[in-house]
Design a protein around this motif. Structure first.
Motif, mmCIF file in Angstrom:
data_model
loop_
_atom_site.group_PDB
_atom_site.id
_atom_site.type_symbol
_atom_site.label_atom_id
_atom_site.label_comp_id
_atom_site.label_asym_id
_atom_site.label_seq_id
_atom_site.Cartn_x
_atom_site.Cartn_y
_atom_site.Cartn_z
ATOM 1 N N UNK A 4 53.426 41.221 43.371
ATOM 2 C CA UNK A 4 52.214 41.149 42.537
ATOM 3 C C UNK A 4 51.376 42.405 42.740
ATOM 4 N N UNK A 5 51.825 43.559 42.221
ATOM 5 C CA UNK A 5 51.086 44.810 42.448
ATOM 6 C C UNK A 5 49.686 44.808 41.817
ATOM 7 N N UNK A 6 49.472 43.983 40.787
ATOM 8 C CA UNK A 6 48.146 43.898 40.157
ATOM 9 C C UNK A 6 47.300 42.797 40.786
ATOM 10 N N UNK A 7 47.898 42.077 41.729
ATOM 11 C CA UNK A 7 47.174 41.042 42.454
ATOM 12 C C UNK A 7 47.239 39.684 41.790
ATOM 13 N N UNK A 8 47.041 38.659 42.595
ATOM 14 C CA UNK A 8 46.925 37.291 42.107
ATOM 15 C C UNK A 8 46.079 36.480 43.076
ATOM 16 N N UNK A 9 45.571 35.359 42.602
ATOM 17 C CA UNK A 9 44.719 34.480 43.392
ATOM 18 C C UNK A 9 45.575 33.377 44.011
ATOM 19 N N UNK A 10 45.757 33.369 45.338
ATOM 20 C CA UNK A 10 46.605 32.339 45.957
ATOM 21 C C UNK A 10 46.049 30.929 45.822
ATOM 22 N N UNK A 11 44.754 30.792 45.583
ATOM 23 C CA UNK A 11 44.156 29.466 45.439
ATOM 24 C C UNK A 11 44.598 28.778 44.153
ATOM 25 N N UNK A 12 45.212 29.516 43.239
ATOM 26 C CA UNK A 12 45.704 28.915 42.002
ATOM 27 C C UNK A 12 47.149 28.451 42.129
ATOM 28 N N UNK A 13 47.746 28.629 43.306
ATOM 29 C CA UNK A 13 49.105 28.185 43.581
ATOM 30 C C UNK A 13 49.113 26.661 43.642
ATOM 31 N N UNK A 14 50.076 26.000 42.988
ATOM 32 C CA UNK A 14 50.123 24.534 43.024
ATOM 33 C C UNK A 14 50.219 23.961 44.441
ATOM 34 N N UNK A 15 50.776 24.717 45.378
ATOM 35 C CA UNK A 15 50.898 24.239 46.757
ATOM 36 C C UNK A 15 49.521 24.055 47.393
ATOM 37 N N UNK A 16 48.540 24.799 46.918
ATOM 38 C CA UNK A 16 47.193 24.687 47.467
ATOM 39 C C UNK A 16 46.499 23.436 46.940
ATOM 40 N N UNK A 17 47.028 22.900 45.858
ATOM 41 C CA UNK A 17 46.447 21.764 45.173
ATOM 42 C C UNK A 17 44.989 22.078 44.856
ATOM 43 N N UNK A 18 44.147 21.101 44.814
ATOM 44 C CA UNK A 18 42.742 21.356 44.487
ATOM 45 C C UNK A 18 41.864 21.133 45.705
ATOM 46 N N UNK A 19 42.380 21.527 46.875
ATOM 47 C CA UNK A 19 41.679 21.260 48.124
ATOM 48 C C UNK A 19 40.706 22.362 48.514
ATOM 49 N N UNK A 20 40.757 23.500 47.854
ATOM 50 C CA UNK A 20 40.022 24.670 48.291
ATOM 51 C C UNK A 20 38.571 24.616 47.817
#
Length: 169
Positions: A96-112
């Protein structure tokens, strides 16, 4: 003997991983990958999004410096550049050379919960960046910096208590 190499029980102390796990939850931590890494003399690198227990030294409590076991979520992996700006983590790496937000990963669910602070760090070989899910009330890599892979004790696999909240991770 199995406890030493395979699994370990752990009780959550504090609110840093709320709402994923709660204060006083009883958990089972899987140690086999870490044990195998020690035997083969390689680093155990968990996956992004895994919840791990690790030992962090130099934490002061009541004026006394010592180490403490903490439970946090893996946000950054070796080679990642982690930037925290305006409450949002952005991970830059070869994938991801342009970057991405890891909090949007489904593994994080909506816990953040919202993230405060400012970070810009590139992880070295065998370094991890960890963060609590309840970020306003979490002592994590935003404060003490990246952790080394050899600090990891194991990965959360099961909540066993309270029974009504039993869950496989």
């Amino acid at each position: 003997m199995i406890i030493v190499f395979v699994f370990r029980s752990y009780q959550v102390d504090g609110p840093s991983m709320k709402n994923t796990v709660q204060h006083n939850d009883k958990l089972i931590i899987w140690k086999v990958p870490r044990t195998w890494a020690k035997i083969t003399r390689h680093a155990y690198i968990p996956e992004r999004g895994d919840i791990i227990v690790f030992t962090e030294g130099g934490l002061s409590e009541f004026g006394k410096a010592d180490s403490k076991q903490l439970i946090k979520r893996v946000i950054g992996l070796p080679g990642d550049r982690i930037v925290l700006n305006d409450g949002v983590y952005t991970i830059y790496n070869t994938e991801h050379p342009k970057g991405y937000n890891p909090d949007q990963d489904p593994k994080m669910e909506e816990a953040i919960t919202p993230t405060s602070g400012s970070v810009d760090v590139t992880l070295q070989k065998n370094q991890l960046f960890v963060s609590g899910d309840n970020r306003p009330d979490s002592l994590d890599s935003r404060v003490f910096g990246p952790i080394n892979a050899d600090q990891v004790i194991g990965k959360l696999v099961l909540r066993v208590f309270p029974l009504s909240e039993a869950e496989v991770f």
